[in-house]
Design a protein around this motif. Structure first.
Motif, short mmCIF file in Angstrom:
data_model
loop_
_atom_site.label_atom_id
_atom_site.label_comp_id
_atom_site.label_asym_id
_atom_site.label_seq_id
_atom_site.Cartn_x
_atom_site.Cartn_y
_atom_site.Cartn_z
N UNK A 188 47.46 42.48 39.29
CA UNK A 188 48.43 43.56 39.49
C UNK A 188 49.72 42.87 39.91
N UNK A 189 50.39 42.26 38.96
CA UNK A 189 51.48 41.35 39.32
C UNK A 189 52.68 42.07 39.94
N UNK A 190 52.83 43.36 39.66
CA UNK A 190 53.92 44.09 40.31
C UNK A 190 53.69 44.20 41.82
N UNK A 191 52.45 43.95 42.27
CA UNK A 191 52.14 43.99 43.70
C UNK A 191 51.68 42.62 44.21
N UNK A 192 52.03 41.57 43.46
CA UNK A 192 51.73 40.19 43.85
C UNK A 192 50.23 39.91 43.92
N UNK A 193 49.45 40.65 43.17
CA UNK A 193 48.02 40.36 43.03
C UNK A 193 47.88 39.50 41.79
N UNK A 194 47.71 38.21 41.99
CA UNK A 194 47.73 37.25 40.89
C UNK A 194 46.31 36.91 40.42
N UNK A 195 46.19 35.90 39.57
CA UNK A 195 44.91 35.52 38.99
C UNK A 195 43.85 35.34 40.07
N UNK A 196 42.71 35.99 39.94
CA UNK A 196 41.70 35.95 41.01
C UNK A 196 40.98 34.62 41.09
N UNK A 197 40.57 34.21 42.28
CA UNK A 197 39.77 32.99 42.42
C UNK A 197 38.49 33.09 41.61
N UNK A 198 38.03 31.99 41.02
CA UNK A 198 36.87 32.04 40.12
C UNK A 198 35.56 32.42 40.80
N UNK A 199 35.47 32.26 42.13
CA UNK A 199 34.22 32.56 42.82
C UNK A 199 34.18 33.99 43.37
N UNK A 200 34.99 34.89 42.79
CA UNK A 200 34.96 36.30 43.14
C UNK A 200 34.46 37.10 41.93
N UNK A 201 34.09 38.36 42.17
CA UNK A 201 33.69 39.20 41.03
C UNK A 201 34.80 39.26 39.99
N UNK A 202 36.02 39.50 40.47
CA UNK A 202 37.15 39.61 39.55
C UNK A 202 37.41 38.30 38.83
N UNK A 203 37.25 37.17 39.54
CA UNK A 203 37.47 35.87 38.93
C UNK A 203 36.44 35.55 37.86
N UNK A 204 35.17 35.87 38.13
CA UNK A 204 34.11 35.66 37.14
C UNK A 204 34.39 36.46 35.87
#
Length: 381
Positions: free
Chosen positions: A311-327
Motif C-alpha cells: 500500500x505504497x500511498x501509506x508507506x507499506x512497502x514490499x513485505x518481508x519474505x518470512x511473513x504471510x504477505x511476503x510468502x
C-alpha cells in the motif's frame, strides 16, 4: 477472482461467506468484493450482501435495490454510515444490484444489508429510531391492551437525542444517560416489547417480521451499550466492545437464516480468533462477530481474509519474505486465492505495518482461515 475457486476450498457452500479486508477505503479491495459477489449470485445462488455499516440506515439501500424507492444519489448519501457512500465501488455495487433486480420477482432478487449497530467510535445513537419503530409495528398489529406503554411514554423517557449522542460520554461515564432512571425504565419496556413480538409470532411472522426483529435487536443492544457507557469500572470497555460484536453477530445470524449471504467487513470483525487491541493504554480482548457466528454455524460459516502486499500511498512497502504477505508476494499473479494449508509448513512471523490503518495477517490464525484472498499491490484509490 473466481467464485468456483473460493467454494472449492470449502466442504460445502456456506450460508454465510465472510470476506475480510485488512484496511478500509481501498477501491481495489471493493472492486474484488463486487466481482466476487456478482459471481456468487450468478453461479452459486447467493442472494444477500451485507456490509460493515449501520444496520438501520442500510434499509434505505435495500428498499432502493429491491423496489427502486428513492434515488441512487439519496441512498448513497443516507443509506451508508461512516461516509462509505462516497466510494465509487460502493455506488457501482448498488447500481448493479438495482439493475439485476429490475425485472425479477421478489424471491429471485438480491438484497442489501448492514450488520453494524448505529455506533461510532466517538458516540452511540439514541435508541429512539429502533424503539419507536418497534412500538409502531406492534401498535398497528396487536391488541392495544397488550402494549406495555404508549408511544408518548417512550418519547418522554427518551428525551432529546443529543443527550444520548453526547461524544463526551465516551471518555467520561458521568456524561452518559445510560444508567438514569429513565434509561432503566426504557430497558424494561424494550424487554417487554420484544417479549410481545415473540408472543405474537403466529400473527406477525408474515408481515414485516424481519425488520421488526432488526429494530428489536438494535433497541435492546443500544440500551445495553449506553448502560455500559455510564459505567466507571474496569469492565466498561470490554463490555462495550463485546456488545457491539454481539449486535453484529445477531444481525449476521438473522441474515444467514434468510438466504446464502456474503458479508464484507474488516478482517478483525470476521475472524474466528479472539480479537485484541489497546485502548487508553489498556490491553483489551473480546470475541468478534465472526468468532460467535462461526461457533453457532459450524461449516455454514467460512472466512477468507484479504492480505495486501503493498500500500505504497501509506508507506507499506514490499513485505518481508518470512511473513504471510511476503510468502504470497513471491508467488506468481497479482490477485489470487491461496489455500492456507500451503503455508502450514512455513516458518512465518507477523508483519509489522508502518501505518496504523493497515492490519497484516497473524500467522497464528492460519489454521482458522478457509482461504486467503491476496492482492499484490494496491494502487492509489
Amino acid at each position: 477472482m473466481n467464485a468456483d475457486t473460493v467454494l472449492s476450498l470449502l466442504p460445502a457452500r456456506p450460508r454465510l461467506l465472510a470476506l475480510g479486508e485488512p484496511t478500509h477505503g481501498e477501491d481495489v479491495l471493493l472492486d474484488v468484493r463486487n466481482d466476487l459477489f456478482r459471481q456468487l449470485v450468478e453461479q452459486a445462488g447467493y442472494r444477500t450482501i451485507v456490509l460493515e455499516i449501520d444496520c438501520l440506515r442500510a434499509q434505505l439501500v435495500d428498499d432502493y435495490v429491491t423496489s427502486g424507492a428513492g434515488s441512487l444519489d439519496a441512498v448513497m448519501a443516507q443509506g451508508f454510515s461512516h461516509e462509505w457512500g462516497a466510494y465509487p465501488p460502493n455506488r457501482s455495487l448498488v447500481s448493479w444490484m438495482r439493475s439485476y433486480n429490475e425485472d425479477r420477482p421478489a424471491p429471485e432478487q438480491v438484497r442489501f444489508a448492514g450488520f453494524d449497530g448505529p455506533l461510532e467510535i466517538t458516540a452511540a445513537s439514541s435508541p429512539r429510531q429502533a424503539l419507536t419503530a418497534l412500538h409502531g409495528y406492534l401498535a398497528d398489529r396487536v391488541d392495544p391492551g397488550l402494549l406495555p406503554c404508549t408511544l408518548e411514554t417512550l418519547e418522554d423517557l427518551l428525551g432529546a437525542d443529543d443527550l444520548w449522542t453526547n461524544p463526551a460520554a465516551m471518555r467520561d461515564p458521568a456524561q452518559s444517560v445510560g444508567q438514569t432512571a429513565s434509561a432503566d425504565r426504557l430497558r424494561r419496556l424494550a424487554d417487554n416489547l420484544v417479549a410481545l413480538l415473540e408472543i405474537q409470532t403466529p400473527l406477525l411472522i408474515a408481515d414485516g417480521w424481519s425488520r421488526a426483529w432488526l429494530n428489536a435487536r438494535t433497541a435492546v443492544g443500544l440500551l445495553r451499550y449506553h448502560f455500559w457507557m455510564a459505567d466507571s469500572s474496569p469492565s466498561r470497555l470490554p463490555w462495550l466492545l463485546g456488545i457491539r460484536a454481539a449486535m453484529m453477530a445477531a444481525n449476521l445470524l438473522a441474515l444467514a437464516e434468510r438466504s446464502p449471504t456474503l458479508v464484507y467487513a474488516h478482517n478483525s470483525h470476521l475472524q474466528r480468533d479472539r480479537s485484541s487491541m489497546r485502548m487508553g493504554g489498556m490491553p483489551l480482548e473480546w470475541w468478534s462477530a465472526g468468532a460467535t457466528v462461526s461457533s453457532r454455524l459450524g461449516d455454514d460459516y467460512a472466512f477468507l481474509p484479504t492480505a495486501v502486499g503493498t500500500l505504497r500511498t501509506h508507506n507499506v512497502e514490499t513485505p518481508p519474505p518470512n511473513t504471510i504477505e511476503g510468502f504470497l508476494y513471491a508467488q506468481p499473479g497479482d490477485r489470487f486465492i491461496a489455500d492456507p494449508r500451503r503455508l502450514a509448513a512455513e516458518t512465518l512471523t507477523p508483519r509489522v505495518s508502518p501505518w496504523f490503518g493497515y492490519a497484516p495477517l497473524d500467522p497464528a490464525h492460519l489454521p482458522r482461515f478457509d482461504g486467503i484472498v491476496f492482492i499484490r499491490d494496491a494502487p492509489p484509490s
